[in-house]
Design a protein around this motif. Sequence first.
Motif, PDB file in Angstrom:
ATOM      1  N   GLN A  18      66.411 -34.617  32.706  1.00  0.00           N
ATOM      2  CA  GLN A  18      66.115 -35.497  33.838  1.00  0.00           C
ATOM      3  C   GLN A  18      66.249 -34.690  35.132  1.00  0.00           C
ATOM      4  OE1 GLN A  18      65.219 -38.830  33.051  1.00  0.00           O
ATOM      5  NE2 GLN A  18      65.274 -37.877  31.035  1.00  0.00           N
ATOM      6  N   PRO A  19      65.214 -33.907  35.521  1.00  0.00           N
ATOM      7  CA  PRO A  19      65.337 -33.016  36.674  1.00  0.00           C
ATOM      8  C   PRO A  19      65.608 -33.772  37.968  1.00  0.00           C
ATOM      9  CG  PRO A  19      63.066 -33.080  35.885  1.00  0.00           C
ATOM     10  CD  PRO A  19      63.889 -33.888  34.930  1.00  0.00           C
ATOM     11  N   GLY A  20      66.564 -33.236  38.732  1.00  0.00           N
ATOM     12  CA  GLY A  20      66.918 -33.839  40.014  1.00  0.00           C
ATOM     13  C   GLY A  20      67.766 -35.083  39.907  1.00  0.00           C
ATOM     14  N   GLU A  21      68.104 -35.495  38.700  1.00  0.00           N
ATOM     15  CA  GLU A  21      68.941 -36.676  38.481  1.00  0.00           C
ATOM     16  C   GLU A  21      70.348 -36.223  38.126  1.00  0.00           C
ATOM     17  OE1 GLU A  21      68.057 -40.002  38.690  1.00  0.00           O
ATOM     18  OE2 GLU A  21      66.098 -39.345  39.436  1.00  0.00           O
ATOM     19  N   TYR A  22      71.331 -36.910  38.658  1.00  0.00           N
ATOM     20  CA  TYR A  22      72.726 -36.564  38.390  1.00  0.00           C
ATOM     21  C   TYR A  22      73.554 -37.780  37.978  1.00  0.00           C
ATOM     22  CZ  TYR A  22      71.043 -32.493  40.829  1.00  0.00           C
ATOM     23  OH  TYR A  22      70.293 -31.410  41.212  1.00  0.00           O
ATOM     24  N   PHE A  68      75.746 -33.677  30.278  1.00  0.00           N
ATOM     25  CA  PHE A  68      75.585 -32.830  31.449  1.00  0.00           C
ATOM     26  C   PHE A  68      75.824 -31.383  31.030  1.00  0.00           C
ATOM     27  CE2 PHE A  68      76.962 -36.737  33.716  1.00  0.00           C
ATOM     28  CZ  PHE A  68      75.924 -36.833  34.643  1.00  0.00           C
ATOM     29  N   PHE A  69      74.950 -30.499  31.470  1.00  0.00           N
ATOM     30  CA  PHE A  69      75.185 -29.062  31.381  1.00  0.00           C
ATOM     31  C   PHE A  69      75.781 -28.701  32.728  1.00  0.00           C
ATOM     32  CE2 PHE A  69      73.929 -24.835  32.669  1.00  0.00           C
ATOM     33  CZ  PHE A  69      74.154 -24.055  31.547  1.00  0.00           C
ATOM     34  N   TYR A  70      76.923 -28.020  32.726  1.00  0.00           N
ATOM     35  CA  TYR A  70      77.625 -27.698  33.967  1.00  0.00           C
ATOM     36  C   TYR A  70      77.998 -26.218  34.003  1.00  0.00           C
ATOM     37  CZ  TYR A  70      81.385 -27.379  37.386  1.00  0.00           C
ATOM     38  OH  TYR A  70      82.186 -26.997  38.439  1.00  0.00           O
ATOM     39  N   PRO A  78      79.235 -21.751  30.858  1.00  0.00           N
ATOM     40  CA  PRO A  78      78.838 -23.150  31.033  1.00  0.00           C
ATOM     41  C   PRO A  78      79.666 -24.088  30.166  1.00  0.00           C
ATOM     42  CG  PRO A  78      77.264 -22.031  29.644  1.00  0.00           C
ATOM     43  CD  PRO A  78      78.259 -20.986  30.094  1.00  0.00           C
ATOM     44  N   TRP A  79      79.668 -25.344  30.547  1.00  0.00           N
ATOM     45  CA  TRP A  79      80.306 -26.422  29.792  1.00  0.00           C
ATOM     46  C   TRP A  79      79.251 -27.466  29.450  1.00  0.00           C
ATOM     47  CZ3 TRP A  79      85.459 -27.664  28.496  1.00  0.00           C
ATOM     48  CH2 TRP A  79      86.392 -26.684  28.821  1.00  0.00           C
ATOM     49  N   LEU A  80      79.457 -28.134  28.331  1.00  0.00           N
ATOM     50  CA  LEU A  80      78.656 -29.298  27.975  1.00  0.00           C
ATOM     51  C   LEU A  80      79.574 -30.511  28.057  1.00  0.00           C
ATOM     52  CD1 LEU A  80      76.632 -27.988  24.899  1.00  0.00           C
ATOM     53  CD2 LEU A  80      75.943 -28.047  27.309  1.00  0.00           C
ATOM     54  N   LEU A  81      79.158 -31.502  28.813  1.00  0.00           N
ATOM     55  CA  LEU A  81      79.926 -32.738  28.978  1.00  0.00           C
ATOM     56  C   LEU A  81      79.095 -33.883  28.411  1.00  0.00           C
ATOM     57  CD1 LEU A  81      82.244 -34.452  30.136  1.00  0.00           C
ATOM     58  CD2 LEU A  81      81.016 -34.458  32.318  1.00  0.00           C
TER      59      LEU A  81
END
Length: 177
Positions: A18-22, A68-70, A78-81
């Motif tokens: 989802q680009p640009g979505e947070y 979320f990829f962070y 990186p972390w995966l949440l």
Amino acid sequence: MSTTVGGAFDRLLWNGLQPGEYSLSESEVGAKLSPEGQEAVLLFQLDEPHDELRHQEPDGTSICDGMFFYRRKLRAQPWLLFFELKRGSYFSKAVAQLTSAILLTAKNLHSRYPLDRIHAVVVSGVESPPDQQILQKQFRAQLSKHKIRASLGFVTCPLKGGADLREELLSRVQAAR
């Protein structure tokens, strides 16, 4: 990463990103993680209508709502949440959905990805579960069978609101140092 054409991870990138979505909301409960400074945050919707991880899995396979990829800064690990949004108190089901999504994602990751930088959160519109420690222990035991070391948290948010998962995630990042 999957090397087959049209593998689950490939489809996830094409359809679930989802680009640009947070933030993501469902049934009046939401989760968000907005980037700050040099951080990179990518949101993947995992559940319907973008349920690409379940492609070619048995009917009835359930997964969590999103991931979320962070990455804190350019060269940081990186972390995966992973997160599951629950309006009610079906905590056991939420934990099972998180576990399933993590296992399906992990089998499609490159072998060099560290499987100890994974955190999962149940975002609930009600209080945290009274058996939280039992659920966390079961979660860790299930994933450790697959050599995955992940942590599990519970966050409440008001209905028609969204929980900011930054503090939850950063507490795990700090603990891993």
